[in-house]
Design an enzyme around this catalytic site. Structure first.
Site, PDB file in Angstrom:
ATOM      1  N   ASP A  64      -2.781  -1.401  10.313  1.00 25.90           N
ATOM      2  CA  ASP A  64      -3.037  -1.407   8.866  1.00 25.90           C
ATOM      3  C   ASP A  64      -3.704  -2.695   8.377  1.00 25.90           C
ATOM      4  O   ASP A  64      -4.093  -2.782   7.215  1.00 25.90           O
ATOM      5  CB  ASP A  64      -1.719  -1.236   8.086  1.00 25.90           C
ATOM      6  CG  ASP A  64      -1.159   0.171   8.221  1.00 25.90           C
ATOM      7  OD1 ASP A  64      -1.913   1.074   8.634  1.00 25.90           O
ATOM      8  OD2 ASP A  64       0.029   0.361   7.906  1.00 25.90           O
ATOM      9  N   PRO A 113       9.386  -4.817   0.242  1.00 27.70           N
ATOM     10  CA  PRO A 113      10.442  -4.502   1.207  1.00 27.70           C
ATOM     11  C   PRO A 113       9.893  -4.291   2.612  1.00 27.70           C
ATOM     12  O   PRO A 113       8.753  -3.826   2.773  1.00 27.70           O
ATOM     13  CB  PRO A 113      11.044  -3.193   0.672  1.00 27.70           C
ATOM     14  CG  PRO A 113      10.669  -3.139  -0.757  1.00 27.70           C
ATOM     15  CD  PRO A 113       9.352  -3.859  -0.870  1.00 27.70           C
ATOM     16  N   LYS A 142       0.851  -1.209   0.000  1.00 27.35           N
ATOM     17  CA  LYS A 142       0.000   0.000   0.000  1.00 27.35           C
ATOM     18  C   LYS A 142       0.877   1.245   0.000  1.00 27.35           C
ATOM     19  O   LYS A 142       2.039   1.224   0.409  1.00 27.35           O
ATOM     20  CB  LYS A 142      -0.942   0.032   1.204  1.00 27.35           C
ATOM     21  CG  LYS A 142      -0.283  -0.002   2.595  1.00 27.35           C
ATOM     22  CD  LYS A 142       0.176   1.330   3.152  1.00 27.35           C
ATOM     23  CE  LYS A 142       0.771   1.199   4.558  1.00 27.35           C
ATOM     24  NZ  LYS A 142       1.606   2.321   4.981  1.00 27.35           N
ATOM     25  N   GLY A 161       7.209   1.181   5.136  1.00 32.14           N
ATOM     26  CA  GLY A 161       5.942   1.922   5.122  1.00 32.14           C
ATOM     27  C   GLY A 161       5.030   1.450   4.009  1.00 32.14           C
ATOM     28  O   GLY A 161       4.050   2.108   3.660  1.00 32.14           O
ATOM     29  N   LEU A 162       5.350   0.281   3.436  1.00 37.06           N
ATOM     30  CA  LEU A 162       4.550  -0.260   2.327  1.00 37.06           C
ATOM     31  C   LEU A 162       3.521  -1.287   2.809  1.00 37.06           C
ATOM     32  O   LEU A 162       2.785  -1.854   1.998  1.00 37.06           O
ATOM     33  CB  LEU A 162       5.479  -0.904   1.282  1.00 37.06           C
ATOM     34  CG  LEU A 162       6.374   0.087   0.522  1.00 37.06           C
ATOM     35  CD1 LEU A 162       7.454  -0.653  -0.261  1.00 37.06           C
ATOM     36  CD2 LEU A 162       5.545   0.951  -0.427  1.00 37.06           C
ATOM     37  N   GLY A 218       3.778  -4.331   4.042  1.00 36.23           N
ATOM     38  CA  GLY A 218       3.962  -5.739   3.668  1.00 36.23           C
ATOM     39  C   GLY A 218       3.534  -6.716   4.757  1.00 36.23           C
ATOM     40  O   GLY A 218       2.765  -7.640   4.495  1.00 36.23           O
ATOM     41  N   GLY A 219       3.988  -6.499   5.983  1.00 30.35           N
ATOM     42  CA  GLY A 219       3.658  -7.417   7.082  1.00 30.35           C
ATOM     43  C   GLY A 219       2.153  -7.432   7.343  1.00 30.35           C
ATOM     44  O   GLY A 219       1.560  -8.494   7.566  1.00 30.35           O
TER      45      GLY A 219
END
Ligand code: C5P
Length: 322
Positions: free
Chosen positions: A167, A125, A27, A129-130, A132-133
């Site tokens: 998130d 990565p 995101k 701040g993307l 992923g987790g």
């Protein structure tokens, strides 16, 4: 690499008999404002999030032995334009991974025995701040929900998602959303145009709590900025819906960016490069350290990604929203 069909607005488990698999998108926060002081360990936010076409992949296969386990294959490129490679290092401690935590929480709530083997292919990565987790955790909930025949509704899964991370509920939703509260109050946003992004993830990552701590060290946010947040966010969403991306660019801001800059000089370095390229908007996503430029076209996205990849600033993605 991923045909459009594979990811519509919703993350959906697909049967690959006898396995199940799902694609978990990254995101971007096109807007992020902290709108009040921290309460009970979390800051109230107002953020516009969009899923983008960088995917982890989670697969579940039944196995005969008891219990469940996780295998992680790391396809995260360290530098250059990101693409898959054959590095299959184990990523972090599997037991701590949000995938197993999510699966365990679902099993506990539903009173079923967790079973089978999860295999996570990591391309998003970490400490970027993307999301992923969080996306992996949502993917695990959706996958285990069908694989273990729990068949909870999304509403019921949302309650488990909230406990796993701020998130995670967003990724259970269906596409772009304005998220409020600590991130768990979700308002779906429709009608956004296709946006073209270059994303740079420097070799240095940041942990989310550290960035929020740094924000607090910097003193309280100006109350006029907080009060004005909804109006600024509305203007951004309206401009995007009209397809006026150039007009929307300056409204794409992240109040955590200055805090992250206090922890690493990578943010400033990457921002200077994007400013030189003259894109429509550029900003840090989430708590960083990935930095995003909004490009005028897919062609320009590829050209600028190639230029930046030659500068040794980490891994570079040319992508769009999904
Ligand atoms: O929910 P998540 O696990 O992503 O949060 C990690 C940490 O980031 C929290 O423990 C908190 O320190 C910080 N955080 C915050 N306000 C938010 C979200 C996260 O202070 N809205």
């Amino acid at each position: 690499m991923f045909p459009r069909k594979m990811f519509s607005r919703e993350m959906l488990p697909r049967k690959a008999s006898p396995a199940w698999e799902i694609f978990a998108p990254a995101k971007l926060n096109l807007y992020l404002e902290v709108v009040g002081p921290r309460t009970e360990g979390f800051h109230p936010l107002e953020t516009l999030m969009v899923p983008v076409r960088i995917f982890d992949q989670l697969r579940w296969t039944p196995n005969r032995s008891d219990g469940h386990r996780l295998r992680v294959r790391n396809f995260i490129a360290a530098s250059g334009i990101s693409k898959s490679n054959d590095d299959c290092d184990l990523l972090g401690s599997a037991s701590k991974n949000l995938v197993l935590r999510a699966a365990d929480q679902l099993a506990q709530a539903a009173g079923v025995e967790p079973k089978g083997c999860f295999e996570l292919v990591k391309r998003i990565p970490i400490q970027a701040g993307l999301g992923g987790g969080s996306s992996d955790a949502a993917a695990a909930l959706l996958l285990a929900n069908v694989a273990w025949k729990v068949n909870y509704t999304r509403k019921r899964l949302l309650r488990i998602a909230e406990d796993l991370g701020s998130d995670v509920p967003f990724f259970l939703g269906s596409g772009p959303a304005v998220c409020r509260g600590r991130g768990e109050q979700i308002e779906s946003i429709f009608g956004l145009p296709r946006l073209h992004f270059v994303i740079v993830k420097p070799p240095f990552g940041l942990s989310t709590p550290k960035v929020f701590e740094q924000l607090n060290r910097g003193g309280a946010r100006r109350t006029d900025l907080r009060a004005d947040s909804s109006r600024r966010l509305t203007r951004l969403v309206e401009a995007l819906r009209r397809g006026a991306v150039a007009e929307a660019g300056p409204w794409m801001v992240n109040c955590l960016e200055a805090a992250a800059e206090g922890l690493t000089d990578w943010i400033t370095r990457i921002r200077h490069e994007f400013a030189r390229f003259g894109c429509w908007g550029h900003f840090m996503t989430g708590s960083g350290t990935a930095y995003v430029g909004v490009m005028r076209s897919a062609r320009e996205t590829r050209r600028i990604a190639r230029s930046i990849a030659g500068m040794g600033m980490g891994s570079v993605f040319a992508t769009s929203n999904c």
